[in-house]
Enzyme design. Structure first.
Site, PDB file in Angstrom:
ATOM      1  N   CYS A  80      62.899  64.071  13.323  1.00 38.62           N
ATOM      2  CA  CYS A  80      63.651  65.241  12.876  1.00 38.62           C
ATOM      3  C   CYS A  80      65.128  64.870  12.788  1.00 38.62           C
ATOM      4  O   CYS A  80      65.717  64.417  13.773  1.00 38.62           O
ATOM      5  CB  CYS A  80      63.445  66.391  13.875  1.00 38.62           C
ATOM      6  SG  CYS A  80      64.477  67.813  13.485  1.00 38.62           S
ATOM      7  N   ARG A 133      56.067  64.267   4.827  1.00 44.01           N
ATOM      8  CA  ARG A 133      56.976  65.348   5.242  1.00 44.01           C
ATOM      9  C   ARG A 133      57.821  64.876   6.437  1.00 44.01           C
ATOM     10  O   ARG A 133      58.965  64.491   6.294  1.00 44.01           O
ATOM     11  CB  ARG A 133      56.161  66.624   5.576  1.00 44.01           C
ATOM     12  CG  ARG A 133      57.008  67.884   5.649  1.00 44.01           C
ATOM     13  CD  ARG A 133      57.786  68.044   6.930  1.00 44.01           C
ATOM     14  NE  ARG A 133      56.938  68.190   8.108  1.00 44.01           N
ATOM     15  CZ  ARG A 133      57.416  68.149   9.351  1.00 44.01           C
ATOM     16  NH1 ARG A 133      58.705  67.971   9.564  1.00 44.01           N
ATOM     17  NH2 ARG A 133      56.616  68.267  10.388  1.00 44.01           N
ATOM     18  N   ASP A 134      57.223  64.842   7.617  1.00 46.84           N
ATOM     19  CA  ASP A 134      57.967  64.423   8.819  1.00 46.84           C
ATOM     20  C   ASP A 134      58.483  62.995   8.630  1.00 46.84           C
ATOM     21  O   ASP A 134      59.582  62.650   9.058  1.00 46.84           O
ATOM     22  CB  ASP A 134      57.021  64.494  10.034  1.00 46.84           C
ATOM     23  CG  ASP A 134      57.750  64.722  11.338  1.00 46.84           C
ATOM     24  OD1 ASP A 134      58.913  64.323  11.442  1.00 46.84           O
ATOM     25  OD2 ASP A 134      57.149  65.286  12.269  1.00 46.84           O
ATOM     26  N   HIS A 146      55.230  62.745  18.927  1.00 45.80           N
ATOM     27  CA  HIS A 146      56.032  61.596  18.485  1.00 45.80           C
ATOM     28  C   HIS A 146      55.920  60.519  19.556  1.00 45.80           C
ATOM     29  O   HIS A 146      55.780  60.817  20.744  1.00 45.80           O
ATOM     30  CB  HIS A 146      57.488  62.015  18.270  1.00 45.80           C
ATOM     31  CG  HIS A 146      57.681  62.744  16.977  1.00 45.80           C
ATOM     32  ND1 HIS A 146      58.290  62.188  15.881  1.00 45.80           N
ATOM     33  CD2 HIS A 146      57.298  63.983  16.593  1.00 45.80           C
ATOM     34  CE1 HIS A 146      58.292  63.059  14.879  1.00 45.80           C
ATOM     35  NE2 HIS A 146      57.696  64.164  15.297  1.00 45.80           N
ATOM     36  N   HIS A 180      51.066  67.792  17.905  1.00 47.45           N
ATOM     37  CA  HIS A 180      51.926  66.978  17.039  1.00 47.45           C
ATOM     38  C   HIS A 180      52.833  66.155  17.962  1.00 47.45           C
ATOM     39  O   HIS A 180      53.807  66.674  18.502  1.00 47.45           O
ATOM     40  CB  HIS A 180      52.731  67.942  16.151  1.00 47.45           C
ATOM     41  CG  HIS A 180      53.801  67.333  15.322  1.00 47.45           C
ATOM     42  ND1 HIS A 180      53.762  67.327  13.942  1.00 47.45           N
ATOM     43  CD2 HIS A 180      54.973  66.728  15.644  1.00 47.45           C
ATOM     44  CE1 HIS A 180      54.866  66.761  13.466  1.00 47.45           C
ATOM     45  NE2 HIS A 180      55.616  66.381  14.482  1.00 47.45           N
ATOM     46  N   ASN A 228      56.483  59.622  14.433  1.00 53.56           N
ATOM     47  CA  ASN A 228      55.270  60.314  14.887  1.00 53.56           C
ATOM     48  C   ASN A 228      54.284  59.281  15.422  1.00 53.56           C
ATOM     49  O   ASN A 228      54.404  58.084  15.147  1.00 53.56           O
ATOM     50  CB  ASN A 228      54.584  60.982  13.682  1.00 53.56           C
ATOM     51  CG  ASN A 228      55.352  62.163  13.145  1.00 53.56           C
ATOM     52  OD1 ASN A 228      56.353  61.987  12.467  1.00 53.56           O
ATOM     53  ND2 ASN A 228      54.880  63.345  13.443  1.00 53.56           N
TER      54      ASN A 228
HETATM   55  N1  COA Z   1      64.342  76.736  -0.083  1.00 54.24           N
HETATM   56  C1  COA Z   1      65.395  76.470  -0.890  1.00 54.24           C
HETATM   57  N2  COA Z   1      66.645  76.928  -0.672  1.00 54.24           N
HETATM   58  C2  COA Z   1      66.838  77.691   0.417  1.00 54.24           C
HETATM   59  C3  COA Z   1      65.794  78.008   1.298  1.00 54.24           C
HETATM   60  C4  COA Z   1      64.509  77.496   1.029  1.00 54.24           C
HETATM   61  N3  COA Z   1      63.477  77.729   1.828  1.00 54.24           N
HETATM   62  N4  COA Z   1      66.295  78.775   2.286  1.00 54.24           N
HETATM   63  C5  COA Z   1      67.597  78.952   2.044  1.00 54.24           C
HETATM   64  N5  COA Z   1      67.941  78.299   0.903  1.00 54.24           N
HETATM   65  C6  COA Z   1      69.257  78.236   0.270  1.00 54.24           C
HETATM   66  C7  COA Z   1      69.803  79.636  -0.007  1.00 54.24           C
HETATM   67  O1  COA Z   1      69.339  80.096  -1.266  1.00 54.24           O
HETATM   68  C8  COA Z   1      71.292  79.374  -0.005  1.00 54.24           C
HETATM   69  O2  COA Z   1      71.661  78.750  -1.195  1.00 54.24           O
HETATM   70  P1  COA Z   1      73.063  79.066  -1.921  1.00 54.24           P
HETATM   71  O3  COA Z   1      74.128  78.745  -0.917  1.00 54.24           O
HETATM   72  O4  COA Z   1      73.060  78.137  -3.103  1.00 54.24           O
HETATM   73  O5  COA Z   1      73.023  80.526  -2.257  1.00 54.24           O
HETATM   74  C9  COA Z   1      71.459  78.332   1.098  1.00 54.24           C
HETATM   75  O6  COA Z   1      70.183  77.673   1.204  1.00 54.24           O
HETATM   76  C10 COA Z   1      71.835  78.925   2.442  1.00 54.24           C
HETATM   77  O7  COA Z   1      70.904  79.960   2.767  1.00 54.24           O
HETATM   78  P2  COA Z   1      70.848  80.620   4.222  1.00 54.24           P
HETATM   79  O8  COA Z   1      69.731  81.602   4.235  1.00 54.24           O
HETATM   80  O9  COA Z   1      72.235  81.127   4.578  1.00 54.24           O
HETATM   81  O10 COA Z   1      70.416  79.419   5.101  1.00 54.24           O
HETATM   82  P3  COA Z   1      71.192  78.602   6.242  1.00 54.24           P
HETATM   83  O11 COA Z   1      72.349  77.862   5.689  1.00 54.24           O
HETATM   84  O12 COA Z   1      71.433  79.500   7.404  1.00 54.24           O
HETATM   85  O13 COA Z   1      70.035  77.534   6.608  1.00 54.24           O
HETATM   86  C11 COA Z   1      67.652  77.124   6.593  1.00 54.24           C
HETATM   87  C12 COA Z   1      68.806  77.998   7.081  1.00 54.24           C
HETATM   88  C13 COA Z   1      66.441  77.528   7.366  1.00 54.24           C
HETATM   89  C14 COA Z   1      67.457  77.365   5.095  1.00 54.24           C
HETATM   90  C15 COA Z   1      68.052  75.641   6.798  1.00 54.24           C
HETATM   91  O14 COA Z   1      68.545  75.475   8.094  1.00 54.24           O
HETATM   92  C16 COA Z   1      66.854  74.708   6.606  1.00 54.24           C
HETATM   93  O15 COA Z   1      66.367  74.544   5.491  1.00 54.24           O
HETATM   94  N6  COA Z   1      66.388  74.075   7.683  1.00 54.24           N
HETATM   95  C17 COA Z   1      65.212  73.209   7.618  1.00 54.24           C
HETATM   96  C18 COA Z   1      65.325  72.124   8.612  1.00 54.24           C
HETATM   97  C19 COA Z   1      64.153  71.197   8.568  1.00 54.24           C
HETATM   98  O16 COA Z   1      63.388  71.113   7.619  1.00 54.24           O
HETATM   99  N7  COA Z   1      64.011  70.436   9.658  1.00 54.24           N
HETATM  100  C20 COA Z   1      62.981  69.456   9.794  1.00 54.24           C
HETATM  101  C21 COA Z   1      61.664  69.995  10.224  1.00 54.24           C
HETATM  102  S1  COA Z   1      61.498  70.160  11.972  1.00 54.24           S
HETATM  103 ZN    ZN Z   2      57.601  65.920  14.065  1.00 51.65          ZN
END
Ligand code: COA
Ligand code: ZN
Length: 312
Positions: A240, A15-16, A209, A207, A249
């Site tokens: 990240c 994952r990370d 790094h 956790h 990490n």
């Molecule tokens: N799984 C799959 N798709 C997702 C989702 C999820 N958990 N959450 C949102 N989406 C999709 C929505 O369905 C939408 O799709 P569409 O445009 O095709 O309709 C799109 O993403 C945007 O959705 P929205 O709720 O407006 O999200 P956003 O653009 O504001 O982004 C997050 C918010 C949280 C979804 C996004 O920032 C994210 O996934 N961040 C994760 C970051 C990460 O993993 N960082 C590393 C770990 S520290």
């Molecule tokens: Zn981390």
């Protein structure tokens, strides 16, 4: 407080570790790596994320990964879920545990989750409702708990406010993430002790790094503070994509080696784990930061005759 007799290691490499890799590691290889990890005795693995596949394309195959892995008895497969959409996907894929995360800093939360901390806390409540009555464990995680690459220090009061929200929503375990390696031993001890005083029934996971080379030193500080759960990554991969300067990490093999040498049980076979780390290196085609995978444990000796002799 004395060190715990045994420690739970949660492997986060797929994952990370993989989330920041430029090359997509195919599903079959991810499954092979995870099966290698359980084969080495790791029983808690943060396997993947159910986040937006546009934000983290490397983990778009999360459901297929969970569907393909071996699940030895007693093992826990966790997944990162930022919102109810992620949680619904995680439940459908039969994850054992969801990790609901947000950041201790507004700026990192905006970069990572595209929303304010308050808005993320609303998502925490919605998620708690979404899993009510569902057989799945839930854990909170606070990224940048020990400092933020944009804002610097993160206030203890902010951590307590977020931890309190998780607590009210029924969470009883919490990971403190050091996303860009800003933790130091004193800060670790102060933070753990403040959160433990405020929420004595919350189980804490650390956790770290190794961004500034003191990841394992921080583990020792955590052990001294009595923390018995740590996240680490195969070969020291990790980082990240939404935090500048983020790097690997703490390395799982190096951590297992340290704990073995301290007489702390992990249930993990170091030799087999090193083989999986070497496989990860081969998959990514580059050297990883792990050190014990290169030098071996201190019990690995060298042939006397094969070494050079310095003669003047
Ligand atoms: N799984 C799959 N798709 C997702 C989702 C999820 N958990 N959450 C949102 N989406 C999709 C929505 O369905 C939408 O799709 P569409 O445009 O095709 O309709 C799109 O993403 C945007 O959705 P929205 O709720 O407006 O999200 P956003 O653009 O504001 O982004 C997050 C918010 C949280 C979804 C996004 O920032 C994210 O996934 N961040 C994760 C970051 C990460 O993993 N960082 C590393 C770990 S520290
Ligand atoms: Zn981390």
């Amino acid at each position: 407080m004395g060190s715990p007799a045994s420690v739970e290691i949660i492997e986060v490499g797929t994952r990370d570790g993989l989330q920041m890799e430029p090359v997509f590691v195919d599903t079959k290889t991810k499954i092979e790596l995870i099966n290698g990890l359980t084969g080495a005795g790791i029983r808690h693995i943060e396997a993947t994320s159910f986040v937006s596949p546009r934000a983290v394309p490397q983990l778009k195959d999360a459901a297929d990964v969970l569907a393909g892995i071996n699940r030895p008895a007693g093992s826990i497969f966790s997944v990162l879920t930022p919102n109810t959409k992620g949680v619904e996907r995680a439940i459908a894929a039969k994850a054992d545990e969801i990790i609901v995360f947000l950041s201790g800093s507004e700026s990192h939360n905006q970069k990572n989750l595209n929303r304010s901390i308050d808005r993320s806390l609303e998502d925490v409540s919605a998620i708690a409702q979404c899993v009510e009555g569902v057989e799945i464990q839930k854990k909170g995680a606070i990224a940048c708990s020990f400092g933020c690459p944009f804002e610097g220090d993160v206030e203890l009061d902010t951590l307590k406010r977020i931890a309190g929200h998780f607590h009210s929503a029924g969470f009883r375990s919490l990971t403190l993430g050091d996303t860009t390696g800003m933790a130091t031993p004193g800060l670790v001890e102060r933070t753990v002790s403040a959160l433990r005083d405020a929420f004595p029934e919350m189980r804490l996971t650390l956790h770290f790094h190794n961004t500034r080379g003191i990841g394992l030193v921080n583990v020792v500080a955590g052990l001294n503070a009595g923390v018995d759960s740590y996240e680490s990554s195969l070969g020291g991969l990790g980082g990240c994509p939404f935090a500048p300067g983020a790097s690997g990490n703490i390395c799982t093999e190096d951590l297992v080696y340290l704990l073995n040498e301290m007489g702390i049980d992990t249930g993990i076979d170091l030799g087999r784990l090193i083989d999986v780390a070497l496989r990860m290196e081969a998959v990514l085609g580059r050297s990883l930061p792990g050190q014990v995978m290169k030098a071996g444990p201190r019990s690995r000796l060298h042939e006397y005759e094969s070494a050079l002799r310095a003669t003047g």
